[in-house]
Scaffold this motif. Structure first.
Motif, PDB file in Angstrom:
ATOM      1  N   ARG A  85       1.249   6.208 -16.381  1.00 26.87           N
ATOM      2  CA  ARG A  85       2.602   5.642 -16.408  1.00 26.87           C
ATOM      3  C   ARG A  85       3.592   6.459 -17.232  1.00 26.87           C
ATOM      4  O   ARG A  85       4.680   5.972 -17.554  1.00 26.87           O
ATOM      5  N   GLU A 107       3.494   4.432 -20.622  1.00 25.31           N
ATOM      6  CA  GLU A 107       4.928   4.744 -20.712  1.00 25.31           C
ATOM      7  C   GLU A 107       5.341   5.096 -22.138  1.00 25.31           C
ATOM      8  O   GLU A 107       6.392   5.702 -22.333  1.00 25.31           O
ATOM      9  N   ARG A 116       7.686  -5.169  -8.164  1.00 25.63           N
ATOM     10  CA  ARG A 116       7.142  -5.672  -9.422  1.00 25.63           C
ATOM     11  C   ARG A 116       7.606  -7.112  -9.617  1.00 25.63           C
ATOM     12  O   ARG A 116       8.776  -7.419  -9.388  1.00 25.63           O
ATOM     13  N   ASP A 155       3.923  -6.175 -15.046  1.00 31.11           N
ATOM     14  CA  ASP A 155       3.924  -5.478 -16.334  1.00 31.11           C
ATOM     15  C   ASP A 155       3.618  -6.482 -17.441  1.00 31.11           C
ATOM     16  O   ASP A 155       4.368  -7.447 -17.636  1.00 31.11           O
ATOM     17  N   GLU A 158       0.113  -3.539 -15.462  1.00 31.27           N
ATOM     18  CA  GLU A 158       0.581  -2.477 -16.366  1.00 31.27           C
ATOM     19  C   GLU A 158       0.559  -2.938 -17.819  1.00 31.27           C
ATOM     20  O   GLU A 158       0.875  -4.098 -18.107  1.00 31.27           O
ATOM     21  N   ASP A 159       0.238  -2.015 -18.713  1.00 31.31           N
ATOM     22  CA  ASP A 159       0.324  -2.258 -20.163  1.00 31.31           C
ATOM     23  C   ASP A 159      -0.203  -3.642 -20.538  1.00 31.31           C
ATOM     24  O   ASP A 159       0.469  -4.424 -21.210  1.00 31.31           O
ATOM     25  N   HIS A 211       3.543  -5.682 -20.637  1.00 31.16           N
ATOM     26  CA  HIS A 211       4.320  -5.292 -21.820  1.00 31.16           C
ATOM     27  C   HIS A 211       3.534  -5.373 -23.126  1.00 31.16           C
ATOM     28  O   HIS A 211       4.068  -5.806 -24.148  1.00 31.16           O
TER      29      HIS A 211
HETATM   30 MG    MG Z   1       6.445  -1.046 -18.449  1.00 27.90          MG
END
Ligand code: MG
Ligand code: KDG
Length: 409
Positions: free
Chosen positions: A290, A269, A147, A217, A243-244, A219
């Protein structure tokens, strides 16, 4: 067989962890992770006051029935506190069942579908040379997927980026407990981030070539159209996932993102149940699930989420930062090994003190994690070592924009 004790153990070796230990009249113990980063004591109270008394005298083998009982009898369903508490019970019961069977848990979940679970680590840097060094360190540690998080010129502190380079290969930690009892304030500027990030991936691909799986990510920081732009701008660098990219509450946002980019999307998540994924899976708006076993209610519902996802060729990407305890990580690894639609496993590595409190049996070789073959989850808790590290109040940081507005982080 019946449950005779339900103990909640709070320890803070490197950061706070909440663990449930169930004991049966035959002397078998099972462990479950109930850690909810920054809100740990809410789950402790939920477990001690409202769940532990209900477990005494129950049959530990009745996992599905106990799960449904705890979920439905409360009337107040879902939410991170409730679901982390139920998750801990579920993990502990699976641990007991597998120990009684004399088998590692993955055998009860259908047996191994692969040699091990591809893991990704967290590289980060305050500038590109430091980031490239961090990627090299992770490759040297055996990671085969990475990542990429980076500081952004003009922004002082960015969540997920190590404040210090990890000189000797020791991994950094997200917001460890030492950071203080109040949330740290960070800052954010999405336009600066969107301008900066493609160049960072360009540099990483240029240095490490096309093969290495790279993740990022977001976030929850972007609007749908900003996320669509980022996904499109990152397409030349062939990400494993983004991600996100937008706040997880507005799931339709991903429809807009999807319509503009083929960069694979991962989310979930902060989700707690299969219901949170229903729309995203059915409408094929994501590529990776996730959720954390610890926050989605345990092994039993996580298996259901992943089986549902499998019908749509959506794969697992189970959440595994350091605020998931070694018990929660072990639960993830047994699922990773067993389910057919495994995608990747996040693996941040716990610190030495944590590994002394929680003795683990997993291995990490050739970039693959394996939970080991001890009966149960394969984790033992040293109660004396746990007691040596009492709880310390600790919060996640938060973000403000340049004008002072609170923003997603
Ligand atoms: Mg995350
Ligand atoms: O407690 C919050 C962290 O677990 C989370 O911020 C980590 O986003 C994260 C990740 O992908 O590991």
């Amino acid at each position: 067989m019946r449950i005779i004790a339900a103990d909640v153990i709070v320890t803070s070796p490197d950061r706070n962890f909440v663990t449930l230990q169930l004991t049966t009249d035959d002397g078998v113990t099972g462990l479950g992770d109930a850690t909810l980063n920054g809100r740990e004591l809410a789950v402790v109270a939920y477990l001690r006051e409202h769940v532990a008394p209900l477990l005494l005298d129950r049959d530990p083998h009745a996992i599905e029935d106990t799960w449904q009982f705890l979920y439905r009898s409360a009337y107040w369903r879902r939410g991170p506190v409730t679901m982390a508490a139920i998750a801990a019970v579920d993990m502990a019961l699976w641990d007991i069942k597998a120990k009684v069977a004399g088998l590692p848990l993955y055998q009860l979940l259908g047996g191994a579908s692969r040699r091990g679970a591809l893991a990704y680590g967290h590289a980060s840097g305050r500038d590109i040379p430091e980031l490239l060094d961090s990627v090299r360190e992770h490759l040297a540690l055996g990671y085969r997927a990475i990542r990429i998080q980076t500081a952004v010129p003009g922004i002082d502190a960015v969540y997920g980026v190590a404040a210090q380079p990890s000189v000797d290969g020791v991994r950094y930690d997200y917001e460890p407990a030492q950071r203080g009892a109040l949330p740290a304030e960070e800052d954010w500027d999405t336009r600066a981030y969107l301008r900066h990030l493609p160049g960072v991936f360009e540099a990483v691909r240029h240095e490490f070539g096309p093969e290495l799986p790279l993740l990022h990510d977001g976030h929850h920081r972007m609007t749908p159209i900003q996320a669509a732009r980022l996904g499109r701008d990152l397409e030349p660098y062939d990400l494993f996932w983004l991600e996100d990219c937008t706040p997880a509450e507005n799931q339709d946002a991903l429809r807009l993102v999807r319509s503009h980019t083929i960069t694979p999307l991962a989310i979930g998540e902060v989700f707690n149940t299969v219901w949170d994924f229903q729309h995203l899976i059915r409408d094929q708006l994501i590529d990776y699930v996730r959720a954390a076993v610890t926050h989605a209610g345990g092994i039993t519902p996580m298996r259901k989420i992943l089986d549902y996802a499998a019908q749509y060729q959506i794969k697992s990407g189970i959440h595994g930062p350091t605020d998931i305890s070694p018990v929660g990580m072990a639960a993830a690894l047994h699922l990773d090994l067993a389910v057919h639609n495994f995608g990747i496993q996040e693996y941040m590595r716990h610190g030495d003190r944590t590994n002394e409190v929680f003795r683990q049996s997993f291995s990490f070789e050739g970039g693959l994690l394996h939970p080991g073959d001890q009966p149960g989850l394969g984790v033992t808790l040293d109660r004396a070592a746990a007691e040596a590290h009492p709880y310390r109040a600790a919060y996640l940081p938060y973000n403000r924009l340049k004008d002072g507005t609170v923003h997603d982080w």
